[in-house]
Design an enzyme around this catalytic site. Structure first.
Site, PDB file in Angstrom:
ATOM      1  N   GLY A  76      -5.083   3.133  -8.753  1.00 41.79           N
ATOM      2  CA  GLY A  76      -6.401   2.518  -8.818  1.00 41.79           C
ATOM      3  C   GLY A  76      -6.349   1.078  -8.373  1.00 41.79           C
ATOM      4  O   GLY A  76      -5.439   0.664  -7.636  1.00 41.79           O
ATOM      5  N   SER A  77      -7.288   0.285  -8.839  1.00 33.25           N
ATOM      6  CA  SER A  77      -7.398  -1.100  -8.397  1.00 33.25           C
ATOM      7  C   SER A  77      -6.264  -1.942  -8.954  1.00 33.25           C
ATOM      8  O   SER A  77      -5.764  -1.710 -10.064  1.00 33.25           O
ATOM      9  CB  SER A  77      -8.737  -1.697  -8.842  1.00 33.25           C
ATOM     10  OG  SER A  77      -8.730  -1.970 -10.231  1.00 33.25           O
ATOM     11  N   GLU A  84       0.116   2.196  -8.145  1.00 36.50           N
ATOM     12  CA  GLU A  84      -0.251   2.366  -6.741  1.00 36.50           C
ATOM     13  C   GLU A  84      -1.635   1.782  -6.514  1.00 36.50           C
ATOM     14  O   GLU A  84      -2.632   2.297  -7.026  1.00 36.50           O
ATOM     15  CB  GLU A  84      -0.233   3.845  -6.357  1.00 36.50           C
ATOM     16  CG  GLU A  84      -0.492   4.090  -4.883  1.00 36.50           C
ATOM     17  CD  GLU A  84      -0.545   5.569  -4.549  1.00 36.50           C
ATOM     18  OE1 GLU A  84      -1.540   5.997  -3.931  1.00 36.50           O
ATOM     19  OE2 GLU A  84       0.394   6.296  -4.927  1.00 36.50           O
ATOM     20  N   CYS A  89      -6.179   4.147   0.241  1.00 39.99           N
ATOM     21  CA  CYS A  89      -5.425   2.914   0.003  1.00 39.99           C
ATOM     22  C   CYS A  89      -4.638   2.444   1.223  1.00 39.99           C
ATOM     23  O   CYS A  89      -4.212   1.285   1.271  1.00 39.99           O
ATOM     24  CB  CYS A  89      -4.495   3.088  -1.191  1.00 39.99           C
ATOM     25  SG  CYS A  89      -3.306   4.422  -1.030  1.00 39.99           S
ATOM     26  N   GLU A 106      -8.765  -5.653   0.485  1.00 42.36           N
ATOM     27  CA  GLU A 106      -9.006  -4.256   0.838  1.00 42.36           C
ATOM     28  C   GLU A 106     -10.500  -3.955   0.721  1.00 42.36           C
ATOM     29  O   GLU A 106     -11.091  -4.113  -0.352  1.00 42.36           O
ATOM     30  CB  GLU A 106      -8.216  -3.341  -0.101  1.00 42.36           C
ATOM     31  CG  GLU A 106      -8.407  -1.859   0.203  1.00 42.36           C
ATOM     32  CD  GLU A 106      -7.681  -0.979  -0.790  1.00 42.36           C
ATOM     33  OE1 GLU A 106      -7.259   0.124  -0.398  1.00 42.36           O
ATOM     34  OE2 GLU A 106      -7.538  -1.389  -1.963  1.00 42.36           O
TER      35      GLU A 106
END
Length: 461
Positions: free
Chosen positions: A211-212, A232, A266, A361
């Site tokens: 996630g974030s 991740e 991602c 991102e």
């Protein structure tokens, strides 16, 4: 109750009961008790039988898994099909990896003090695994965060993303039908506070979080002493194009890598650096293909770009793009909503180096192209970013590929391929703010286990 909405039309798919702290406490206690009593542990052959049955049932229910994933997550049907088939292969891969999952002999007798001894290691389950998942690959991420635990014998508790719990529940139903006991693996739908209770409990031995970065790093700072983490997050997936690149072959790859799942990946292509002499031409060619992508209902097999997961994220993407344009970026296509839930594939040329679309991102269907005088300029910009995940170089020169690949701050460098390439047996993960540890079925199996050494003092050695 948790209301699950379809990202495409925001309609209510279902409502599901959520877990409170009491039910999570029971789940943790049950999993911890299972782990503490080794006599209960499933033997390897039994775990293999369960995994093989899981793969068979998933194959029988492929269509349902695809349709549910596409509907709740918004990824187009054709891409969701690829995801589900990958997930099935991931289960089979775990079975294959178990044949090579072992410790090793540690040499003794190399000194007088170590004479008369023999030593070896063996791998054991790490303990209770807490897996907190993300929405963008609702089937395959759950597989990656649970199947390695099943393979190595670690009990797990998985929390799916609130936006996409149906796929996780489908998989848990399959796990149960395949013979996985409830004390070995369960799913819990819970809010952020309850999830925090889950991952910070001292009986949790390993946290798998996707996630974030904001949430992941905060959780890591709160885990109990001794709890290992795999985090991740994301990055800007930079690409450097050299003057000898095969542009014709490159353009379709960058379009796929940049707009796949509406950029909600991602390692989605985001920042492309090209020589000033042909950077604009490259940007125009990407934009031309982006304009022709089919945007719409993810359940329509013709759709190539689906919706943004929430209204908040849709608005954020639009704000970042407009901010970049206001500060000097040239908008070549897109830059506005396609519908109430979809954003048009967007290409920006030469956004400011300090723009959000450059430094963070974007997690949306936006590709930025920049011109450089010398590739070292691109390298410096990339390496000054706080992220390090997958990157790409396009060149026909092997020396350039190795030289710049070595210098790039990245965990993986794709040569003449887009940044979003992945197979499930390769290491996958970020460095710096992009994450911690490695995913990929065999690598997650390693992360969810630990080594124990035995040393025998014996004249027989």
């Amino acid at each position: 109750m948790l209301e699950v909405n379809a990202p495409y039309d925001r309609s209510v798919i279902t409502q599901l009961p959520t877990s409170d702290k009491a039910s999570l406490e029971k789940a943790i206690s049950t999993a911890h008790a299972y782990f503490k009593n080794q006599k209960q542990w499933l033997p390897v052959y039994k775990r293999i039988e369960i995994l093989e049955k899981i793969a068979v049932i998933m194959e029988e229910r492929t269509e349902k898994l695809i349709t549910d994933a596409a509907r709740e997550g918004g990824k187009p049907y054709t891409d969701s099909k690829v995801e589900v088939l990958r997930a099935i292969n991931g289960v089979k891969l775990a079975v294959q990896c178990l044949s090579g999952f072992h410790g090793e002999e540690i040499p003794m007798g190399l000194t007088k003090a170590s004479e008369g001894r023999m030593a070896f290691t063996r791998r054991e389950p790490i303990g209770v695994v807490a897996s907190v998942s993300a929405f963008n690959h609702p089937v395959n991420l759950i597989i990656h965060q649970t199947v390695p635990a099943i393979a190595v014998g670690a009990p797990f508790i998985v929390k799916p993303a609130s936006a996409t719990p149906i796929s996780c529940l489908n998989l848990m139903e399959i796990f149960r039908e395949a013979g996985l006991p409830e004390e070995v693996g369960v799913a819990h739908l819970c809010d952020r506070d309850s999830a925090g209770f889950l991952v910070t409990d001292p009986r949790i031995n390993y946290l798998s979080f996707i996630g974030s970065g904001e949430v992941g790093w905060k959780l890591r700072s709160q885990v109990a002493p001794g709890t290992r983490c795999g985090l991740e997050h994301g990055g800007v997936a930079p690409v450097i194009v050299f003057d000898d690149a095969d542009i014709d072959a490159m353009i379709p790859q960058l379009v796929k890598g940049g707009f796949y799942h509406a950029g909600q990946v991602c390692v989605s292509v985001q920042c492309v650096f090209a020589p000033k002499g042909n950077a604009r031409d490259i940007a125009d060619r990407i934009a031309e293909k982006a304009k022709n992508l089919v945007v719409g209902d993810p359940l329509d097999p013709k759709t190539e770009v689906g919706p943004i997961i929430t209204d908040w994220e849709l608005n954020r993407v639009g704000e970042w793009v407009q901010e970049a344009v206001k500060d000097g970026a040239q908008l070549l296509c897109g830059g506005e909503n396609h519908s109430a839930t979809c954003y048009k594939p967007t290409v920006l040329f030469n956004p400011p180096k300090n723009a959000k679309v450059t430094q963070h991102e974007i997690f949306g269907p936006v590709v930025c192209v920049y011109g450089y005088e010398h590739p070292d300029e691109a390298l410096e910009i990339i390496n000054n970013m706080p992220y390090g995940f997958q990157s790409a170089l396009y060149t026909q020169n092997i020396d350039k590929a190795f030289s710049y690949g070595k210098q790039l701050n990245a965990t993986a460098v794709m040569i003449n391929d887009h940044t979003a390439f992945r197979v499930d047996w390769m290491p996958f993960g970020g460095r710096d703010q992009s994450g911690l540890g490695l995913g990929g079925i065999p690598y997650s199996m390693h992360e969810m286990s630990r080594e124990k050494m035995f040393v025998f003092k014996t004249p027989a050695s």
